[in-house]
Enzyme design. Structure first.
Site, PDB file in Angstrom:
ATOM      1  N   ARG A  87      40.064  55.700  42.245  1.00  0.00           N
ATOM      2  CA  ARG A  87      38.888  54.816  42.202  1.00  0.00           C
ATOM      3  C   ARG A  87      37.660  55.592  41.716  1.00  0.00           C
ATOM      4  O   ARG A  87      36.792  55.052  41.037  1.00  0.00           O
ATOM      5  CB  ARG A  87      38.614  54.254  43.598  1.00  0.00           C
ATOM      6  CG  ARG A  87      39.724  53.377  44.128  1.00  0.00           C
ATOM      7  CD  ARG A  87      39.383  52.856  45.522  1.00  0.00           C
ATOM      8  NE  ARG A  87      40.483  52.112  46.110  1.00  0.00           N
ATOM      9  CZ  ARG A  87      41.343  52.624  46.981  1.00  0.00           C
ATOM     10  NH1 ARG A  87      41.245  53.876  47.358  1.00  0.00           N
ATOM     11  NH2 ARG A  87      42.322  51.881  47.486  1.00  0.00           N
ATOM     12  N   ASP A 147      41.099  47.737  54.021  1.00  0.00           N
ATOM     13  CA  ASP A 147      41.756  48.889  54.639  1.00  0.00           C
ATOM     14  C   ASP A 147      42.026  48.598  56.135  1.00  0.00           C
ATOM     15  O   ASP A 147      43.068  48.982  56.673  1.00  0.00           O
ATOM     16  CB  ASP A 147      40.878  50.133  54.545  1.00  0.00           C
ATOM     17  CG  ASP A 147      40.248  50.286  53.175  1.00  0.00           C
ATOM     18  OD1 ASP A 147      40.523  51.274  52.486  1.00  0.00           O
ATOM     19  OD2 ASP A 147      39.472  49.382  52.782  1.00  0.00           O
ATOM     20  N   ARG A 150      44.946  46.413  56.484  1.00  0.00           N
ATOM     21  CA  ARG A 150      46.164  47.204  56.271  1.00  0.00           C
ATOM     22  C   ARG A 150      46.501  47.983  57.535  1.00  0.00           C
ATOM     23  O   ARG A 150      47.667  48.062  57.948  1.00  0.00           O
ATOM     24  CB  ARG A 150      45.951  48.156  55.084  1.00  0.00           C
ATOM     25  CG  ARG A 150      45.907  47.425  53.754  1.00  0.00           C
ATOM     26  CD  ARG A 150      45.492  48.323  52.603  1.00  0.00           C
ATOM     27  NE  ARG A 150      45.657  47.609  51.327  1.00  0.00           N
ATOM     28  CZ  ARG A 150      45.074  47.955  50.191  1.00  0.00           C
ATOM     29  NH1 ARG A 150      44.283  49.019  50.138  1.00  0.00           N
ATOM     30  NH2 ARG A 150      45.291  47.272  49.087  1.00  0.00           N
ATOM     31  N   HIS A 174      35.674  53.244  51.192  1.00  0.00           N
ATOM     32  CA  HIS A 174      36.899  52.559  50.742  1.00  0.00           C
ATOM     33  C   HIS A 174      37.517  53.517  49.724  1.00  0.00           C
ATOM     34  O   HIS A 174      37.239  53.451  48.532  1.00  0.00           O
ATOM     35  CB  HIS A 174      36.569  51.211  50.102  1.00  0.00           C
ATOM     36  CG  HIS A 174      37.751  50.590  49.405  1.00  0.00           C
ATOM     37  ND1 HIS A 174      38.884  50.191  50.062  1.00  0.00           N
ATOM     38  CD2 HIS A 174      37.973  50.318  48.096  1.00  0.00           C
ATOM     39  CE1 HIS A 174      39.753  49.699  49.195  1.00  0.00           C
ATOM     40  NE2 HIS A 174      39.224  49.774  47.985  1.00  0.00           N
TER      41      HIS A 174
HETATM   42  P1  6V0 Z   1      40.911  42.956  36.170  1.00  0.00           P
HETATM   43  O1  6V0 Z   1      42.076  42.064  36.328  1.00  0.00           O
HETATM   44  O2  6V0 Z   1      40.901  43.951  35.073  1.00  0.00           O
HETATM   45  O3  6V0 Z   1      39.603  42.041  36.105  1.00  0.00           O
HETATM   46  C1  6V0 Z   1      38.348  42.534  35.780  1.00  0.00           C
HETATM   47  C2  6V0 Z   1      37.647  41.416  35.039  1.00  0.00           C
HETATM   48  O4  6V0 Z   1      36.298  41.819  34.821  1.00  0.00           O
HETATM   49  C3  6V0 Z   1      38.259  41.131  33.665  1.00  0.00           C
HETATM   50  O5  6V0 Z   1      38.619  39.767  33.605  1.00  0.00           O
HETATM   51  C4  6V0 Z   1      37.157  41.482  32.673  1.00  0.00           C
HETATM   52  O6  6V0 Z   1      37.144  40.640  31.545  1.00  0.00           O
HETATM   53  C5  6V0 Z   1      35.924  41.282  33.538  1.00  0.00           C
HETATM   54  N1  6V0 Z   1      34.737  42.003  33.086  1.00  0.00           N
HETATM   55  C6  6V0 Z   1      34.627  43.295  32.722  1.00  0.00           C
HETATM   56  N2  6V0 Z   1      33.365  43.578  32.404  1.00  0.00           N
HETATM   57  C7  6V0 Z   1      32.647  42.445  32.572  1.00  0.00           C
HETATM   58  C8  6V0 Z   1      31.289  42.110  32.428  1.00  0.00           C
HETATM   59  N3  6V0 Z   1      30.387  43.012  32.039  1.00  0.00           N
HETATM   60  N4  6V0 Z   1      30.916  40.849  32.715  1.00  0.00           N
HETATM   61  C9  6V0 Z   1      31.806  39.916  33.096  1.00  0.00           C
HETATM   62  N5  6V0 Z   1      33.106  40.178  33.264  1.00  0.00           N
HETATM   63  C10 6V0 Z   1      33.527  41.428  33.000  1.00  0.00           C
HETATM   64  O7  6V0 Z   1      40.681  43.820  37.517  1.00  0.00           O
HETATM   65  P2  6V0 Z   1      40.977  43.325  39.005  1.00  0.00           P
HETATM   66  O8  6V0 Z   1      40.563  41.923  39.167  1.00  0.00           O
HETATM   67  O9  6V0 Z   1      42.339  43.732  39.397  1.00  0.00           O
HETATM   68  O10 6V0 Z   1      39.980  44.275  39.819  1.00  0.00           O
HETATM   69  C11 6V0 Z   1      38.596  44.069  39.714  1.00  0.00           C
HETATM   70  C12 6V0 Z   1      37.832  45.182  40.422  1.00  0.00           C
HETATM   71  O11 6V0 Z   1      38.072  45.110  41.813  1.00  0.00           O
HETATM   72  C13 6V0 Z   1      38.273  46.597  39.987  1.00  0.00           C
HETATM   73  O12 6V0 Z   1      37.130  47.431  39.923  1.00  0.00           O
HETATM   74  C14 6V0 Z   1      39.181  47.026  41.122  1.00  0.00           C
HETATM   75  O13 6V0 Z   1      39.299  48.428  41.235  1.00  0.00           O
HETATM   76  C15 6V0 Z   1      38.436  46.404  42.287  1.00  0.00           C
HETATM   77  N6  6V0 Z   1      39.178  46.252  43.524  1.00  0.00           N
HETATM   78  C16 6V0 Z   1      38.491  46.489  44.642  1.00  0.00           C
HETATM   79  C17 6V0 Z   1      39.116  46.400  45.870  1.00  0.00           C
HETATM   80  C18 6V0 Z   1      38.320  46.690  47.116  1.00  0.00           C
HETATM   81  O14 6V0 Z   1      38.841  46.735  48.249  1.00  0.00           O
HETATM   82  N7  6V0 Z   1      37.029  46.877  46.982  1.00  0.00           N
HETATM   83  C19 6V0 Z   1      40.476  46.040  45.972  1.00  0.00           C
HETATM   84  C20 6V0 Z   1      41.153  45.742  44.826  1.00  0.00           C
HETATM   85  C21 6V0 Z   1      40.545  45.812  43.500  1.00  0.00           C
END
Ligand code: 6V0
Length: 309
Positions: A87, A147, A150, A174
């Site tokens: 991360r 977490d 989990r 996290h």
């Molecule tokens: P993903 O499936 O890649 O989705 C990310 C989305 O963000 C995509 O659809 C992109 O098009 C969109 N995006 C990127 N830049 C922009 C922008 N500037 N404006 C608008 N949209 C944009 O990733 P996923 O959904 O799996 O994860 C999203 C984020 O959540 C990541 O940073 C993960 O690491 C994080 N998570 C955080 C968790 C936590 O406990 N905090 C847990 C799981 C994932």
């Protein structure tokens, strides 16, 4: 209640699923760089509402102007991990993205409660706070809520009872330095060792449980390339706490200002969450080792914040 989701990837889409199925929200606004895919997702969701238990929310694929006046904004947009990354590797890329996004969110929904999910979430939330005028009560992260879920699941599997009867948290980051304050964890009111002894269950290996809670996200990631179900459920839990003004105690990432001996770091401690967001930080008297673990976590987050400047 109007909820905006910024970032409709795996996590944002799953959160939308929870809202469409189970929440009392009147409007959901979905914003993503990839507008066409989100149009597909929302059209797909629109075919679920004949069968769902929730209100029939208005669903909008939009831009920030459409999100104006949102009550809650959830930010999941950003770069996702690639194989072999942690991360922490996402700090620079996602700091740039969050600065752009929070400016738009503040412009159109200055009164919203903002929940940040994008990783590394403690650092990204700190950047969002420093780049906007949102107070810490209304801009915080999902923190270690996932977490902690989990952790409860692992203990529940060990003792063979419902995770809802397990009480405990992972706190701090996290990430790799998150820690479990065992002194405040319990099973049905009994500390975990006492519960196991009285009920003929082998004592739990605390170091192994801590490591498993920290690593299980990567275990999932290595198999399916993301994690989305648990985090979406956790964010939905937060939205419900806000919507129903529950004043539930949940471990969310909040800006500490001389609390627990930590200043100017976003990290997870137990917080009362209600209609106004983080209503209060709950104070615990942690043991010496727990307090030291909390400070180690704060120091690690600070070292990442330095990369985000
Ligand atoms: P993903 O499936 O890649 O989705 C990310 C989305 O963000 C995509 O659809 C992109 O098009 C969109 N995006 C990127 N830049 C922009 C922008 N500037 N404006 C608008 N949209 C944009 O990733 P996923 O959904 O799996 O994860 C999203 C984020 O959540 C990541 O940073 C993960 O690491 C994080 N998570 C955080 C968790 C936590 O406990 N905090 C847990 C799981 C994932």
């Amino acid at each position: 209640m109007k909820v905006t989701i910024v970032g409709m990837g795996a996590v944002g889409t799953e959160i939308t699923g929870f809202l469409v199925n189970m929440a009392e929200v009147s409007e959901i606004v979905a914003i993503d760089r990839n507008r066409e895919r989100v149009e597909g997702e929302i059209l797909d969701f629109s075919h679920t509402t004949s069968f769902t238990y929730a209100k029939n929310p208005r669903m909008v694929v939009g831009d920030y102007a459409d999100s104006a006046g949102s009550d809650i904004v959830v930010i999941t947009a950003g770069a996702q991990l690639t194989q072999g990354q942690t991360r922490d590797d996402l700090v620079r890329a996602n700091s740039v993205i969050i600065r752009e996004i929070i400016a738009e969110v503040e412009r159109y929904s200055p009164g919203a409660i903002v929940i940040v999910v994008t990783n590394p979430v403690d650092v990204i939330t700190w950047v969002a706070l420093k780049s906007s005028s949102f107070p810490r009560e209304r801009l915080f992260s999902s923190g270690t809520l996932l977490d902690s879920a989990r952790f409860m699941r692992i203990v529940s599997d060990h003792v063979g009872i419902d995770p809802k009867n397990i009480f405990g948290y992972m706190l701090g980051e996290h990430g790799s330095t998150g820690f479990i304050p065992w002194s405040i964890c319990n099973v049905c009111g009994l500390d975990i060792d006492t519960y196991c002894r009285l009920n003929g269950i082998p004592l739990i290996d605390k170091a192994a449980v801590s490591a498993e809670v920290r690593n299980v996200g990567y275990e999932i990631f290595n198999r399916k390339g993301n994690t989305n179900h648990g985090i979406a459920a956790a964010v939905f839990r937060l939205i419900r706490a806000i919507e129903a003004d529950e004043r539930s105690v949940l471990p969310v990432g909040v800006l500490l200002q001389d609390q627990y001996g930590v200043d100017d770091v976003v990290m997870s401690v137990p917080c009362v969450v209600g209609r106004n967001g983080v209503e209060r930080i709950v104070n615990y008297a942690f043991g010496f080792d727990e307090q030291a673990a909390l400070h180690r976590s704060a120091d690690h987050i600070k070292s990442l914040i330095a990369l985000a400047q």
